[in-house]
Scaffold this motif. Structure first.
Motif, PDB file in Angstrom:
ATOM      1  N   PHE A   1       0.821  -1.209   0.000  1.00 12.61           N
ATOM      2  CA  PHE A   1       0.000   0.000   0.000  1.00 12.61           C
ATOM      3  C   PHE A   1       0.859   1.266   0.000  1.00 12.61           C
TER       4      PHE A   1
ATOM      5  N   ASN B   1       0.646   4.274  -2.673  1.00 12.70           N
ATOM      6  CA  ASN B   1       0.565   5.663  -2.215  1.00 12.70           C
ATOM      7  C   ASN B   1       1.640   6.539  -2.857  1.00 12.70           C
TER       8      ASN B   1
ATOM      9  N   TRP C   1      -5.652   8.231  -6.113  1.00  7.85           N
ATOM     10  CA  TRP C   1      -5.321   6.894  -5.617  1.00  7.85           C
ATOM     11  C   TRP C   1      -5.743   5.852  -6.639  1.00  7.85           C
TER      12      TRP C   1
ATOM     13  N   VAL D   1      -6.420   2.750  -6.473  1.00 10.09           N
ATOM     14  CA  VAL D   1      -7.458   1.815  -6.025  1.00 10.09           C
ATOM     15  C   VAL D   1      -8.855   2.353  -6.335  1.00 10.09           C
TER      16      VAL D   1
ATOM     17  N   LEU E   1      -9.569  -4.097  -0.747  1.00 11.24           N
ATOM     18  CA  LEU E   1      -8.295  -3.382  -0.653  1.00 11.24           C
ATOM     19  C   LEU E   1      -8.390  -2.196   0.304  1.00 11.24           C
TER      20      LEU E   1
ATOM     21  N   ARG F   1      -6.237  -2.025   3.784  1.00 15.34           N
ATOM     22  CA  ARG F   1      -5.328  -0.915   4.062  1.00 15.34           C
ATOM     23  C   ARG F   1      -5.665  -0.261   5.405  1.00 15.34           C
TER      24      ARG F   1
END
Length: 267
Positions: free
Chosen positions: A81, A85, A174, A176, A188, A192
């Motif tokens: 993650f 990021n 982001w 995701v 996800l 996270r």
């Protein structure tokens, strides 16, 4: 004796009632005088609500996650993650015209995504590609937008008006967010969130035992940290600190009269 499971439920119910009461009375509630926290009654209610949800759901899930998942697997999840990021970090470095840092961030992202197997292994740090921390809230601050009043957001925690806008910007940066399969995307997001909470288990225990007022402690720590991040570790003197540092006249003595302005210059 009250069952252990009833305690978080009662805390959550009290938080909801407190939040509703604060929303009703917000217009007539007086603040405690902190200029950075004019919405303190509402913020405290949301903080209590978040604390109840944390004790009821999030913290037990984080403890379960940490107990059953080996450390090397938890590290891999955190790295994964963190690598995602870095997309946000690189974009915000570019928006702040930190071109050398942007190149480093992009290089870090490429190395960890490929050699590091989708970011599960942090290879880039060993190659001298430093991990940076940039987000859209910091970018807005970099371009001169003040942080505004302190806010506590439901489920998300400490923030400010500027950082709330920044959070929306980061959400759309982001990767995701753009996963089309809803189930995969929410798995996800949840993983996270639990991973981040598991990393903070010791910190929350210290907070609960050491802070006389956990709300004020979290607020002051958050505001100081964000100010430090916006100015890359070199914040200018705070206006409140400047006022406190000004010499004050000794008790019983008259303050000096202001000097007359120079000839030809209007006061």
């Amino acid at each position: 004796m009250t069952p252990p499971t009833a305690r978080p439920l009662s805390r959550l119910r009290a938080a909801v009632l407190c939040g509703a009461l604060s929303l009703t009375l917000l217009g007539g509630c007086a603040t405690t005088g902190n200029p950075r926290d004019p919405l303190e009654p509402l913020n405290r209610a949301v903080y209590t609500f978040n604390d109840g949800v944390d004790h009821l759901l999030i913290k037990p899930a984080a403890e379960f996650y940490r107990f059953f998942l080996p450390e090397f697997m938890r590290t891999g999840v955190s790295n994964f993650f963190s690598n995602i990021n870095d997309v946000i970090v690189a974009l915000n470095s570019l928006l702040q015209f930190k071109l050398a840092q942007t190149a480093s961030d992009v290089g870090r992202l490429l190395v960890n995504t490929t050699v590091g197997v989708l970011g599960l292994f942090d290879v880039a740090t060993g190659m001298g590609l430093e991990k940076h921390n940039e987000d859209f809230g910091q970018t807005l601050g970099y371009w001169g937008l003040g942080d505004g009043p302190y806010l506590v957001l439901p489920f998300l925690g400490p923030s400010s008006v500027r950082d709330t806008v920044g959070w929306v910007g980061d959400f759309y940066m982001w990767p995701v967010t753009y996963i089309k399969d809803d189930e995969t995307r929410w798995i996800l997001i949840g993983t996270r969130y639990i991973s981040l909470r598991a990393d903070l288990l010791e910190a929350s225990q210290i907070l609960e035992t050491a802070a006389l007022d956990p709300y004020a402690f979290v607020r002051d720590a958050f505001l100081q940290r964000r100010r430090n991040q916006v100015y890359d570790g070199k914040p200018p003197p705070d206006e409140d600190d400047i006022e406190d540092d000004k010499p004050k006249p000794a008790p019983g003595k008259d303050e000096p009269k202001p000097e007359a302005p120079p000839v030809g210059i209007k006061p």
